[in-house]
Design an enzyme around this catalytic site. Sequence first.
Site, PDB file in Angstrom:
ATOM      1  N   HIS A  78     -34.774 -25.307  44.033  1.00  0.00           N
ATOM      2  CA  HIS A  78     -35.172 -26.601  44.583  1.00  0.00           C
ATOM      3  C   HIS A  78     -36.461 -27.147  43.972  1.00  0.00           C
ATOM      4  O   HIS A  78     -36.899 -28.232  44.347  1.00  0.00           O
ATOM      5  CB  HIS A  78     -35.332 -26.456  46.097  1.00  0.00           C
ATOM      6  N   ASP A  79     -37.098 -26.370  43.094  1.00  0.00           N
ATOM      7  CA  ASP A  79     -38.328 -26.836  42.445  1.00  0.00           C
ATOM      8  C   ASP A  79     -38.100 -27.197  40.985  1.00  0.00           C
ATOM      9  O   ASP A  79     -39.034 -27.611  40.294  1.00  0.00           O
ATOM     10  CB  ASP A  79     -39.397 -25.727  42.478  1.00  0.00           C
ATOM     11  N   GLU A  86     -41.347 -14.443  45.323  1.00  0.00           N
ATOM     12  CA  GLU A  86     -41.534 -15.511  44.339  1.00  0.00           C
ATOM     13  C   GLU A  86     -42.913 -15.322  43.722  1.00  0.00           C
ATOM     14  O   GLU A  86     -43.921 -15.369  44.428  1.00  0.00           O
ATOM     15  CB  GLU A  86     -41.446 -16.888  45.003  1.00  0.00           C
ATOM     16  N   ASP A 120     -42.332 -16.618  49.722  1.00  0.00           N
ATOM     17  CA  ASP A 120     -42.825 -17.763  48.964  1.00  0.00           C
ATOM     18  C   ASP A 120     -44.176 -17.444  48.299  1.00  0.00           C
ATOM     19  O   ASP A 120     -45.075 -16.907  48.968  1.00  0.00           O
ATOM     20  CB  ASP A 120     -43.001 -18.925  49.970  1.00  0.00           C
ATOM     21  N   ASP A 127     -36.587 -17.671  54.298  1.00  0.00           N
ATOM     22  CA  ASP A 127     -37.700 -17.968  53.411  1.00  0.00           C
ATOM     23  C   ASP A 127     -39.009 -17.809  54.180  1.00  0.00           C
ATOM     24  O   ASP A 127     -39.263 -18.549  55.139  1.00  0.00           O
ATOM     25  CB  ASP A 127     -37.525 -19.431  52.940  1.00  0.00           C
TER      26      ASP A 127
HETATM   27  C1  NOJ Z   1     -42.864 -22.543  46.330  1.00  0.00           C
HETATM   28  C2  NOJ Z   1     -41.723 -23.312  46.929  1.00  0.00           C
HETATM   29  O1  NOJ Z   1     -40.549 -22.972  46.250  1.00  0.00           O
HETATM   30  C3  NOJ Z   1     -42.076 -24.776  46.816  1.00  0.00           C
HETATM   31  O2  NOJ Z   1     -41.005 -25.625  47.125  1.00  0.00           O
HETATM   32  C4  NOJ Z   1     -43.275 -25.034  47.684  1.00  0.00           C
HETATM   33  O3  NOJ Z   1     -43.704 -26.369  47.502  1.00  0.00           O
HETATM   34  C5  NOJ Z   1     -44.431 -24.100  47.343  1.00  0.00           C
HETATM   35  N1  NOJ Z   1     -44.014 -22.747  47.156  1.00  0.00           N
HETATM   36  C6  NOJ Z   1     -45.453 -24.104  48.445  1.00  0.00           C
HETATM   37  O4  NOJ Z   1     -44.948 -23.460  49.574  1.00  0.00           O
END
Ligand code: NOJ
Length: 552
Positions: free
Chosen positions: A322-323, A248, A196, A96
């Site tokens: 995870h979000d 992402e 990310d 990542d």
């Molecule tokens: C996306 C990530 O998936 C998330 O967990 C993170 O808080 C933010 N980007 C900032 O890096």
Amino acid sequence: MESFKKSCVYQIYPKSFRDSNGDGIGDLKGVMEKLDYLKTLGVDYLWLTPFFLSPQNDNGYDIQDYCSIDPLFGTMEDLDRLIAKAGELGMGLMFDMVFNHTSTSHEWFQKALNGDKKFQDYYFFKEGTPDNPPTNWQSKFGGSVWEYSEEVGKHYLHLFDKTQADLNWENPMVREEIKKVIRFWKEKGIKGFRFDVINLVSKPSAWEDDEEGDGRRFYTDGPRIHEYLREIVVDTGLDADDIITVGEMSSTTIDHCIRYTNPDEKQFKMCFNFHHLKVDYKDGDKWSIMPFDFEKLKKIFHTWQTSMDEENGWNAVFWCNHDQPRAVSRFGDDGMYRKRTAKMLATVIHGMRGTPYIYQGEEIGMTNANFTHISQYRDVESLHYFEILKEQGRKEEEIYRVLRERSRDNSRTPMQWEAEEQAGFTTGTPWIGVNENCEKINVRESLADPDSVFFYYQKLIQLRKHYSVISEGSYEPVPLKQKGIFAYQRSWKKEKLLVFANFTGKHQEIEGREVLDNWEILLSNDSAPKINGKKFVLDPFGAVMLYSCERA
Ligand code: NOJ
């Protein structure tokens, strides 16, 4: 390794996956212990969320050193062993890469604070007085995107937490630093890279207030984004066929995602977008809940699938990460029909055109955390919003209801391996509470039950490898008059695949496809529906995948 079109990626949140040393925090050795399990599932790549040196304010997405391992997770030797062992088992690791920002503890930022102009230009330091930030933009975690630094006498930009300072990609030296990091990991044999919030890295040249929104329209898919991504990818050789890359993309558009992923552009192999995961945001606000809008969900999927198909783009397809809250709790029934819901949702995603991603625990149908008190939450975003929503005058009871549905901690509770206390995740005290339902929902139970959600996922992964219509086929929505049914057709040469999924708790009769009696049932999530001429009945939360191949 299979081509990325036939592959499936499994996401590991190391902190919550498996703790090998009893300190309550999952680690690399813990991942190592579970490689055979992942091999049994049949996935091709293991995406590990960041385990690099970090103060852990955002669980590793605040990186202090891109090329060293946080001792919480183990050592470089542990990592080398993990890379080698996963490789022997035919699985590649995906790392990542968090390049929109660094932790404010990163050496570059610390040097900037000490007055080093070179490093100040690695970030965005802008004029302004303590009470008068350069713009009115709002951070993704709440509050201003600007933090005043007494040391420098200026504000610095942070789209996320104030300990995550945005990097200035305009500066060619920053881009060279980023390339060095990618080359470092590539040389270690890493075959996958996830980037990310990468579509936020190209910031505008003028800094102005946003009178319409939170500022995102100025920096999302920004002016030089495609140029930057191509440069990074080409200069580090990430466009090679044996490397998988995924970006992402936050609040993006189809047109940009086509460019991000069309091979002619030499950017990424695929990207994530999140539009389908906002269909339960009331008026677009994550912190206002409403039941999910099925029609909207359907429309978003159909539009993204067909448009990316038409222009040779490629989606990463997924429900969970995870979000996000757990999909079974969000889009179905996590009680009586939990298993059926989990399989139905899996059918929808794994039949689609794109590369499917599974988030740890999804393959056993894990549910939301059901926390009842703020002391149980760990996530920086949830903790901020608890305060923000209180300031807005919302009642505590309501705030808890919102957090129970929306908090990122819903997916961060420890992986449920066993029915025992702490779910076989740790012998110590876990850093975040284990879901009480681990007695019923756990890996041991899933592996003992041939009809489990786990074996259903295993089957779906195999089907993609076997049937080109799944990995390569075009996508076409199937219009139906019934409410709550999601249906599409895939086509490839003489093969066709039909997917029907019932998002409701009622039996639903499906009617219409003339040729239904020539179709074979590839998979269904419960009792296989009996096809009677042009009709069949789908059970509550039922799903079926039908296949046909014209004979020459
Ligand atoms: C996306 C990530 O998936 C998330 O967990 C993170 O808080 C933010 N980007 C900032 O890096």
